[in-house]
Write an enzyme that holds these catalytic residues in place. Structure first.
Site, PDB file in Angstrom:
ATOM      1  N   GLN A  38      74.162  24.247  78.407  1.00 58.35           N
ATOM      2  CA  GLN A  38      73.722  22.892  78.080  1.00 58.35           C
ATOM      3  C   GLN A  38      73.608  22.648  76.579  1.00 58.35           C
ATOM      4  O   GLN A  38      73.310  21.536  76.160  1.00 58.35           O
ATOM      5  CB  GLN A  38      72.398  22.582  78.769  1.00 58.35           C
ATOM      6  CG  GLN A  38      72.541  22.490  80.273  1.00 58.35           C
ATOM      7  CD  GLN A  38      71.219  22.215  80.959  1.00 58.35           C
ATOM      8  OE1 GLN A  38      70.145  22.365  80.375  1.00 58.35           O
ATOM      9  NE2 GLN A  38      71.295  21.819  82.208  1.00 58.35           N
ATOM     10  N   ASN A  39      73.868  23.674  75.778  1.00 56.67           N
ATOM     11  CA  ASN A  39      73.886  23.473  74.340  1.00 56.67           C
ATOM     12  C   ASN A  39      75.210  22.793  73.988  1.00 56.67           C
ATOM     13  O   ASN A  39      76.265  23.211  74.449  1.00 56.67           O
ATOM     14  CB  ASN A  39      73.744  24.801  73.594  1.00 56.67           C
ATOM     15  CG  ASN A  39      73.510  24.601  72.116  1.00 56.67           C
ATOM     16  OD1 ASN A  39      74.315  23.973  71.435  1.00 56.67           O
ATOM     17  ND2 ASN A  39      72.413  25.128  71.624  1.00 56.67           N
ATOM     18  N   ASN A  40      75.146  21.762  73.188  1.00 54.25           N
ATOM     19  CA  ASN A  40      76.326  20.938  72.908  1.00 54.25           C
ATOM     20  C   ASN A  40      77.129  21.355  71.682  1.00 54.25           C
ATOM     21  O   ASN A  40      78.102  20.695  71.332  1.00 54.25           O
ATOM     22  CB  ASN A  40      75.893  19.476  72.747  1.00 54.25           C
ATOM     23  CG  ASN A  40      75.377  18.920  74.042  1.00 54.25           C
ATOM     24  OD1 ASN A  40      76.010  19.035  75.076  1.00 54.25           O
ATOM     25  ND2 ASN A  40      74.191  18.321  74.000  1.00 54.25           N
TER      26      ASN A  40
END
Length: 165
Positions: A38-40
């Protein structure tokens, strides 16, 4: 829990340095920068550099190196339970004097979030002047801004990334 950062992703030709604070639990588990799904960070980089997105870590690292971008963390070591930067204690900074001496083409330092910038300013004194830009954290814990809003800020500053390539 004691946490140690990874070696930098870099090449001798790097002219941009992007700094996070310290790898989170999932990144440490996977032994990958920005490993949490979920880290962009990687989505931002592939978008800014106009490349097809890949989940393959070697492809990700190659993208950065091909574009003369180095990635590292401000902190070399800390005590932290979980992944939140607010839980960091007993921190020690990485050796930026040596790193920057070995990467003389770096002109711009981007901080992936306010905490990375704050720790850098607290522990690092620079002998040379660098363009320093703080971007919104790509972490899923940074929920104060939407993905699109963060992407737009990264894109605006991404023009600096692409102009230095």
């Amino acid at each position: 829990m004691k946490s140690f950062s990874f070696p930098p992703i870099s090449s001798d030709q790097a002219n941009i340095l992007i700094l996070g604070t310290m790898p989170g639990t999932k990144s440490l588990e996977l032994n990958q920068y920005y490993g949490h799904s979920q880290n962009n960070f990687w989505k931002f980089m592939f978008t800014i550099l106009k490349e097809d997105f890949s989940n393959d870590y070697e492809t990700r690292k190659a993208l950065l190196q091909k574009n003369n971008i180095a990635v590292w963390d401000v902190l070399q070591f800390c005590d932290r339970v979980g992944s939140l930067d607010s839980a960091i204690k007993n921190e020690i900074a990485n050796d930026f004097e040596t790193f920057l001496k070995n990467h003389p083409n770096i002109t711009t330092i981007f901080f992936n979030g306010q905490k990375a910038a704050a720790f850098f300013k607290k522990y690092v004194s620079l002998q040379k002047s660098y363009n320093q830009i703080t971007l919104p954290s790509s972490s899923p814990a940074n929920a104060s801004k939407s993905f699109q809003s963060k992407l737009e800020e990264w894109k605006i500053n991404g023009s600096l990334i692409k102009s230095d390539i």
